[in-house]
Design a protein around this motif. Structure first.
Motif, PDB file in Angstrom:
ATOM      1  N   LEU A 421       1.056  -1.412   0.024  1.00  0.00           N
ATOM      2  CA  LEU A 421      -0.126  -0.393  -0.026  1.00  0.00           C
ATOM      3  C   LEU A 421       0.502   1.373  -0.114  1.00  0.00           C
ATOM      4  N   TYR A 485       1.351  -3.122   4.005  1.00  0.00           N
ATOM      5  CA  TYR A 485       1.182  -3.289   3.687  1.00  0.00           C
ATOM      6  C   TYR A 485      -0.092  -4.588   3.434  1.00  0.00           C
ATOM      7  N   GLN A 486      -0.658  -5.007   2.754  1.00  0.00           N
ATOM      8  CA  GLN A 486      -1.807  -6.019   2.833  1.00  0.00           C
ATOM      9  C   GLN A 486      -1.813  -6.817   2.301  1.00  0.00           C
ATOM     10  N   GLY A 489      -6.306  -9.506   3.222  1.00  0.00           N
ATOM     11  CA  GLY A 489      -6.944  -8.644   3.514  1.00  0.00           C
ATOM     12  C   GLY A 489      -6.860  -7.663   5.053  1.00  0.00           C
ATOM     13  N   MET A 491      -4.513  -5.798   7.449  1.00  0.00           N
ATOM     14  CA  MET A 491      -3.161  -5.044   7.031  1.00  0.00           C
ATOM     15  C   MET A 491      -1.559  -4.911   8.337  1.00  0.00           C
ATOM     16  N   HIS A 492      -0.888  -4.678   7.147  1.00  0.00           N
ATOM     17  CA  HIS A 492       0.445  -5.528   8.284  1.00  0.00           C
ATOM     18  C   HIS A 492       1.063  -3.622   8.194  1.00  0.00           C
ATOM     19  N   ARG A 510       1.519  -7.698  11.958  1.00  0.00           N
ATOM     20  CA  ARG A 510      -0.080  -7.655  11.699  1.00  0.00           C
ATOM     21  C   ARG A 510      -0.246  -6.247  12.748  1.00  0.00           C
TER      22      ARG A 510
END
Length: 515
Positions: A421, A485-486, A489, A491-492, A510
């Protein structure tokens, strides 16, 4: 530069991937086609260098500039070897004196401190051929007004991968003419032997001497030594030395004339930037008993400062200060008292510590900080054009990646895979004391997404600025890579320091919903 540490298989894989990305035929836009052609040629040149063993070896050591040198031959050049300056100070008058001796002196008199001995030595090495080296060394000494010196010339030849030999000639008024020979030989992969013999010529006749030492690796970090010495001071010595990342331990025993002793020492190595070490030792024998303790620390790029307190019977109390700068050593043994006086031990311990802390705060730290800033500014100025070129190449690479990234994102979204992302690379302001500084980061979302394969991103490069689409936004400063990043589904987020490998996705990255 990090590509130089990759294996041939990793190198070929990266080369094929970049060729597919930057191939001019894959782009229709004239401007993008021109930029792709430039990057394609750079990738091809880099692969030619790194795939050739000789060129790669030169690049690993000297970098890109080394490849511009025409011809690589062994050159003959002088190099300074080890050197030492030792200045002995007699400061016993500070503690061992009668006050009435100074009652008749105007002002009460001041303690008398004098330099009673000095020693200077230096060596110079000159490679003659690939296997022969000439060594010139000399020394000057003086003690209580009497002095002398000598000069030595040695020729060393490497006979094979397992050993070398050396012939030495010397002259001077310290020992008289000298003729000697040294031999080193690896007996096995874990054992070696050294032998040294010599003849000293003087007015009293010829004094022969011989020393032999056998050494063996007991394990990965431990060495065992056996030494036999015959001559004016004959002895047999055995010792065990264990050296690890955090400590250094020595246990030794000697039987000999005139001294026999046992000695044990331990040194602890702190894992800090200043390479701080603290040490202690005890030595007991026919001469008495000596206990020593001290510390040393790196005070600049090439300098290490150390201090040791020696307390012994009947030797008294001494303070030894040592400064190592590059290959030079400056040693200052200060004899404080012949007796075991608590006041001498206290001042020998506390005095250097207080003095070091004051000098560190007022002189060393400001000097080192100013030196780093000056070096960093010079480096920025010298590499300004190179940085501008790499920035332009990175921006061109990002434009050429757009189509590939679009396809990768579509593939990853279809299977709820890895989607980058946001990603930033550079210097982040995280400390409150640095809030006045401006963050120096670049957006690397597209380059990282382009490296995603099968819902995984693996970065093994030590220096991330060499990745496609990257450049160094803050030369000489600490950098990190921050990713949001994802995956599946969820988010990390992760912050990866420069120099560390990165593998995502990971469950530890996570971002919990309740936070």
């Amino acid at each position: 530069r990090a590509a130089a540490f990759a294996s041939q298989e990793e190198l070929k894989g990266s080369y094929r991937r970049l060729c597919m990305l930057y191939h001019p035929d894959k782009h229709r836009d004239p401007e993008l086609k021109r930029q792709a052609e430039q990057l394609f040629n750079l990738v091809h040149q880099a692969y030619e260098v790194l795939s050739d063993p000789q060129s790669r070896a030169i690049y690993d050591i000297y970098g890109k500039r080394g490849l511009d040198v025409e011809g690589w031959e062994v050159s003959t050049a002088f190099s300074f070897g080890l050197g030492m300056i030792s200045v002995g100070v007699d400061a016993t008058d500070l503690f061992d004196r009668y006050e009435e001796d100074y009652e008749d002196v105007p002002g009460g008199g001041f303690p008398h401190v004098e330099i009673n001995k000095m020693h200077i030595s230096q060596s110079i090495e000159a490679p003659l051929t690939t296997s022969d080296t000439a060594v010139l060394s000399g020394s000057l000494s003086t003690h209580n007004g009497n002095g002398g010196g000598n000069i030595n010339v040695a020729l060393r030849r490497v006979t094979s991968a397992k050993g070398w030999g050396e012939v030495e000639f010397g002259a001077g008024d310290t020992h008289g003419p000298l003729l000697g020979m040294k031999i080193f030989r690896n007996l096995t992969a874990r054992c070696f032997v050294t032998a040294q013999c010599g003849l000293h010529f003087s007015s009293r006749g010829v004094r022969p001497g011989c020393t032999t030492m056998l050494a063996r690796h007991l394990d990965k970090n431990t060495m065992g030594y056996l030494q036999w010495r015959w001559g004016t001071q004959s002895s047999m010595n055995t010792s065990i030395v264990r050296d690890t990342k955090t400590s250094h331990f020595t246990l030794a025993m000697q039987l000999g004339i005139p001294h026999s002793f046992m000695m044990m020492s331990y040194q602890y190595k702190f894992q800090d930037d200043d390479q701080t070490k603290v040490k202690g030792s005890i030595k007991a024998g026919f001469f008495g008993t000596v206990v020593e303790y001290g510390a040393e620390r790196k005070i600049s790029r090439h300098s290490v400062l150390g201090a040791t307190v020696s307390v012994g019977v009947p030797q008294g109390v001494s303070l030894k200060i040592k400064l190592n700068r590059a290959s030079q050593t400056y040693f200052f043994p200060i004899h404080l008292t012949d007796q075991l006086l608590p006041s001498a031990v206290f001042y020998a311990t506390v005095g250097p510590l207080v003095f070091y802390l004051a000098i560190q705060r007022l002189v060393i730290r400001p000097y080192v900080r100013a030196q780093k800033e000056q070096d960093l500014e010079k480096h920025r100025e010298s590499s300004a054009s190179d940085i501008a070129r790499k920035r332009q190449e990175a921006e061109s690479a990002v434009l050429l990646m757009q189509e590939s990234v679009r396809r990768i994102i579509e593939t990853e979204e279809s299977k709820m895979g890895l989607i980058i992302l946001n990603a930033w690379y550079g210097k982040f302001v995280t400390d409150n004391s640095q809030k006045h500084e401006r963050a120096k980061v670049i957006d690397v979302t597209v380059p990282l997404q382009c490296l995603v394969k099968d819902s995984k991103l693996i970065l093994t490069e030590a220096t991330k600025s060499g990745l496609p689409g990257f450049y160094d936004p803050c030369v000489g400063e600490e950098k990190s890579l921050k990713l949001l990043y994802q995956f599946r589904g969820v988010m990390h987020q992760v912050l990866s320091p420069e120099g560390e490998a990165l593998r995502i996705p990971k469950q530890s990255h996570r971002i919990d919903a309740d936070t």
